[in-house]
Write a protein that holds these residues in place. Structure first.
Motif, PDB file in Angstrom:
ATOM      1  N   TRP A   1       0.774  -1.144   0.057  1.00 22.11           N
ATOM      2  CA  TRP A   1      -0.094  -0.019  -0.010  1.00 22.11           C
ATOM      3  C   TRP A   1       0.868   1.276  -0.073  1.00 22.11           C
ATOM      4  CZ3 TRP A   1       0.145  -3.546   4.085  1.00 22.11           C
ATOM      5  CH2 TRP A   1       0.530  -2.811   5.493  1.00 22.11           C
TER       6      TRP A   1
ATOM      7  N   GLU B   1       0.973   5.753   0.386  1.00 20.74           N
ATOM      8  CA  GLU B   1       0.349   7.027   1.157  1.00 20.74           C
ATOM      9  C   GLU B   1       0.847   8.036   0.026  1.00 20.74           C
ATOM     10  OE1 GLU B   1       0.911   7.908   5.187  1.00 20.74           O
ATOM     11  OE2 GLU B   1       0.802   5.630   5.711  1.00 20.74           O
TER      12      GLU B   1
ATOM     13  N   ASP C   1      -6.311   7.977   1.639  1.00 23.93           N
ATOM     14  CA  ASP C   1      -5.129   7.910   2.669  1.00 23.93           C
ATOM     15  C   ASP C   1      -4.305   6.766   2.344  1.00 23.93           C
ATOM     16  OD1 ASP C   1      -6.933   9.861   4.142  1.00 23.93           O
ATOM     17  OD2 ASP C   1      -7.720   8.462   5.451  1.00 23.93           O
ATOM     18  N   LYS C   2      -4.760   5.770   2.275  1.00 22.28           N
ATOM     19  CA  LYS C   2      -3.521   4.727   1.807  1.00 22.28           C
ATOM     20  C   LYS C   2      -4.425   3.961   0.486  1.00 22.28           C
ATOM     21  CE  LYS C   2      -1.302   3.420   6.207  1.00 22.28           C
ATOM     22  NZ  LYS C   2      -2.340   4.185   7.147  1.00 22.28           N
ATOM     23  N   ASP C   3      -3.688   3.542  -0.451  1.00 20.78           N
ATOM     24  CA  ASP C   3      -4.219   2.898  -1.602  1.00 20.78           C
ATOM     25  C   ASP C   3      -3.421   1.514  -1.760  1.00 20.78           C
ATOM     26  OD1 ASP C   3      -6.328   4.784  -1.911  1.00 20.78           O
ATOM     27  OD2 ASP C   3      -5.832   4.906  -4.190  1.00 20.78           O
TER      28      ASP C   3
ATOM     29  N   GLU D   1      -8.976   3.970   3.378  1.00 19.03           N
ATOM     30  CA  GLU D   1      -7.827   3.171   3.446  1.00 19.03           C
ATOM     31  C   GLU D   1      -7.826   1.756   2.586  1.00 19.03           C
ATOM     32  OE1 GLU D   1      -4.994   1.014   6.569  1.00 19.03           O
ATOM     33  OE2 GLU D   1      -6.341   2.744   7.309  1.00 19.03           O
ATOM     34  N   GLU D   2      -7.065   1.499   2.064  1.00 23.53           N
ATOM     35  CA  GLU D   2      -6.918   0.164   1.342  1.00 23.53           C
ATOM     36  C   GLU D   2      -5.412  -0.379   1.344  1.00 23.53           C
ATOM     37  OE1 GLU D   2     -10.489   1.550   0.493  1.00 23.53           O
ATOM     38  OE2 GLU D   2      -8.729   2.689  -0.618  1.00 23.53           O
ATOM     39  N   GLN D   3      -5.504  -1.645   1.565  1.00 22.50           N
ATOM     40  CA  GLN D   3      -4.096  -2.260   1.781  1.00 22.50           C
ATOM     41  C   GLN D   3      -4.085  -3.555   1.057  1.00 22.50           C
ATOM     42  OE1 GLN D   3      -2.603  -3.142   5.684  1.00 22.50           O
ATOM     43  NE2 GLN D   3      -3.214  -0.915   6.254  1.00 22.50           N
TER      44      GLN D   3
ATOM     45  N   THR E   1     -10.349  -3.215   2.126  1.00 23.57           N
ATOM     46  CA  THR E   1     -10.964  -1.799   1.717  1.00 23.57           C
ATOM     47  C   THR E   1     -11.776  -1.349   2.857  1.00 23.57           C
ATOM     48  OG1 THR E   1     -12.126  -0.482   0.048  1.00 23.57           O
ATOM     49  CG2 THR E   1     -12.856  -2.955   0.401  1.00 23.57           C
ATOM     50  N   GLU E   2     -11.454   0.106   2.838  1.00 21.77           N
ATOM     51  CA  GLU E   2     -12.420   0.972   3.936  1.00 21.77           C
ATOM     52  C   GLU E   2     -13.185   1.676   2.846  1.00 21.77           C
ATOM     53  OE1 GLU E   2     -12.269   4.174   7.646  1.00 21.77           O
ATOM     54  OE2 GLU E   2     -10.408   3.546   6.254  1.00 21.77           O
ATOM     55  N   SER E   3     -13.054   2.024   1.881  1.00 21.26           N
ATOM     56  CA  SER E   3     -13.828   2.891   0.651  1.00 21.26           C
ATOM     57  C   SER E   3     -15.016   2.035   0.126  1.00 21.26           C
ATOM     58  CB  SER E   3     -12.751   3.515  -0.336  1.00 21.26           C
ATOM     59  OG  SER E   3     -11.925   4.123   0.390  1.00 21.26           O
TER      60      SER E   3
ATOM     61  N   TRP F   1     -14.125  -2.166   7.632  1.00 20.52           N
ATOM     62  CA  TRP F   1     -13.366  -2.459   6.560  1.00 20.52           C
ATOM     63  C   TRP F   1     -13.914  -3.776   5.963  1.00 20.52           C
ATOM     64  CZ3 TRP F   1      -8.029  -2.680   9.733  1.00 20.52           C
ATOM     65  CH2 TRP F   1      -7.583  -1.407   9.809  1.00 20.52           C
TER      66      TRP F   1
END
Length: 477
Positions: free
Chosen positions: A304, A306, A312-314, A337-339, A357-359, A365
């Motif tokens: 991921w 920033e 925020d994080k992809d 945020e995604e990781q 994913t949070e989006s 999540w």
């Protein structure tokens, strides 16, 4: 709103090489936090995924395993846990049975974590469960098939030379018959994050150590088939450095992780001597968690970022050639945020990425599975012929005026961080087409204005210190 954000990403396609393209994605989970760590292509062509869930299961955090078909539709799921905390770190398929391993506090001594292994049938029915550990904390971070059985690796505080030591435990069968148990380490914290069976039947372990200085250093340990150490090497760079993945190549090994907040890729020979080292990233923190060598001899890193992307994080996927030179990268994500935790290559040459994913999705999540096409060689574009542009420039936007979709072509003489945004006539930002690390070459980006009203819009293309271009376009419906 989440679905609209995601669909907008699908209309923005970078065309520099004939790189992997997005095919589909699925989210899984409930109202709380749910995440995948590993993904595995199952013997029937579907997917096996594992991780942890706060939305379902017997208690607060439960280990979670899920089976889908080849299009990501869930076929079954199972949970494991008690009154404590459980999580699956890795999953394999052996002879039609599914083996998952991770850590558990529900069945351990002194409420410390032990590693545990659970065996399921091909339809998700639990077959057996066993755990192992000492009086302190143990954590399983990897699980690999070895002969008719399997091996697990991770970190232990219950035995060894230091605070944390790397450990390797090998089982001769899926019933939990243990034949090898070894620890590796020094005075401080030494931890294994990845293990692979080598071509000679031994093991290569990748992780980190802080036994040799004030900061974490990358660590590789080579063992023979009985787990006896053959060699170990420490790789020191500025700041904290960790290896999270390692692969064997024809002439040595390649390890990936993070170096002082950047993606890190290191090539070593068969004795562990460093051949080359590369870092990749921007001005913020970018962390790599997975590495594969593709069928074409490239390296694919996933984690991921920033520094780039929309939120925020992809999730960040980066491909390099066999010498570690960057070829192409892509971010996946929305405003939050995604990781990415794991990338694999599939039987058809395509790729799958797992993480969370949070989006998007239904919860805080959600676990996320992304499917990409194979990397296809192309004769189109200057990058395919090896010719690079001499000047930084927006070469054109066509068609202009446009009815629904237009394309901007940008020439980049060097690898760089590229931003392209679209503004309306009042100066309001309408869309971010790209905010990413991009390799040198000619790049085409599609922009879809189907949801916008007719009018005048402006493309702002920016490479810090190199190029700032504003181009006017007209949308006519």
């Amino acid at each position: 709103m989440k679905n609209l954000l995601f669909l907008s990403l699908l209309f923005i396609t970078a065309i520099a090489y004939a790189q992997p393209s997005f095919l589909w994605s699925e989210t899984y989970g409930g109202s709380e936090m749910d995440m995948f760590s590993p993904v595995l292509q199952s013997e029937d062509g579907g997917f096996l995924l594992a991780g942890q869930t706060w939305s379902s299961g017997p208690d607060l955090e439960s280990a979670w395993i899920l089976k889908t078909n080849n299009m990501g539709t869930m076929e079954w799921e199972a949970y494991s846990g008690g009154l404590g905390w459980e999580s699956f770190s890795r999953i394999i398929e052996v002879g039609g049975q599914v083996v998952a391993a991770g850590y558990s506090t529900s069945y351990s001594r002194n409420q410390e974590a032990d590693y545990f292994v659970e065996l399921y049938s091909g339809s998700g029915v639990e077959q057996c469960f066993y755990r192992c550990g000492g009086n302190l904390w143990e954590e399983c971070t990897d699980l690999v098939q070895s002969g008719d059985g399997f091996a697990i690796a991770g970190g232990t505080r219950s035995c060894g030379a230091g605070n944390y030591d790397c450990y390797l435990v090998q089982f001769s069968d899926c019933c939990g018959t243990r034949i090898i148990s070894n620890t590796y380490g020094w005075e401080e914290d030494d931890f294994c994050w990845d293990a692979q069976v080598t071509s000679d039947g031994g093991f290569i372990l990748a992780g980190s150590t802080d036994s040799f200085g004030p900061d974490l250093d990358g660590l590789l340990i080579m063992t023979d088939e009985t787990g006896n150490e053959v060699w170990s090497q420490v790789y020191q760079e500025t700041g904290d450095n960790r290896f999270f993945a390692v692969v064997e190549t024809l002439d040595g090994y390649v390890a990936a992780g993070d170096c002082d907040g950047d993606f890190w890729l290191v090539k070593v020979d068969q004795a562990g001597e460093e051949q080359w080292s590369h870092t990749y990233g921007g001005t913020e923190t970018d962390l790599c968690r997975s590495l594969i060598e593709t069928e074409e001899g490239r390296f694919a890193l996933a984690g991921w970022t920033e520094s780039f992307g929309a939120g925020d994080k992809d999730m960040w996927l980066l491909f390099t050639d066999q010498d570690g030179d960057s070829l192409w990268s892509q971010t996946f994500g929305g405003e939050l945020e995604e990781q990415a935790r794991t990338i694999i290559q599939l039987e058809d040459g395509g790729f799958a990425i797992s993480g969370f994913t949070e989006s998007y999705g239904s919860g805080n999540w959600d676990a996320w599975l992304i499917r990409l096409s194979a990397w296809e060689e192309s004769s189109t574009g200057e990058n395919a012929t090896g010719n690079l542009p001499l000047e930084w420039a927006v070469e054109g936007i066509f068609p202009n005026p446009f009815n629904s979709t237009t394309r901007i072509r940008i020439a980049l003489p060097q690898d760089c961080n590229l931003k392209v945004k679209v503004f309306d006539i009042l100066g309001r930002e309408i869309s971010q087409i790209v905010d990413d690390f991009v390799v040198a070459g000619y790049h085409d980006y599609n922009f879809d204005g189907d949801s916008l009203p007719s009018g005048t819009y402006f493309f702002h293309s920016d490479v810090p210190g190199r190029m700032h271009s504003i181009n006017r376009v007209v949308l006519v419906k």
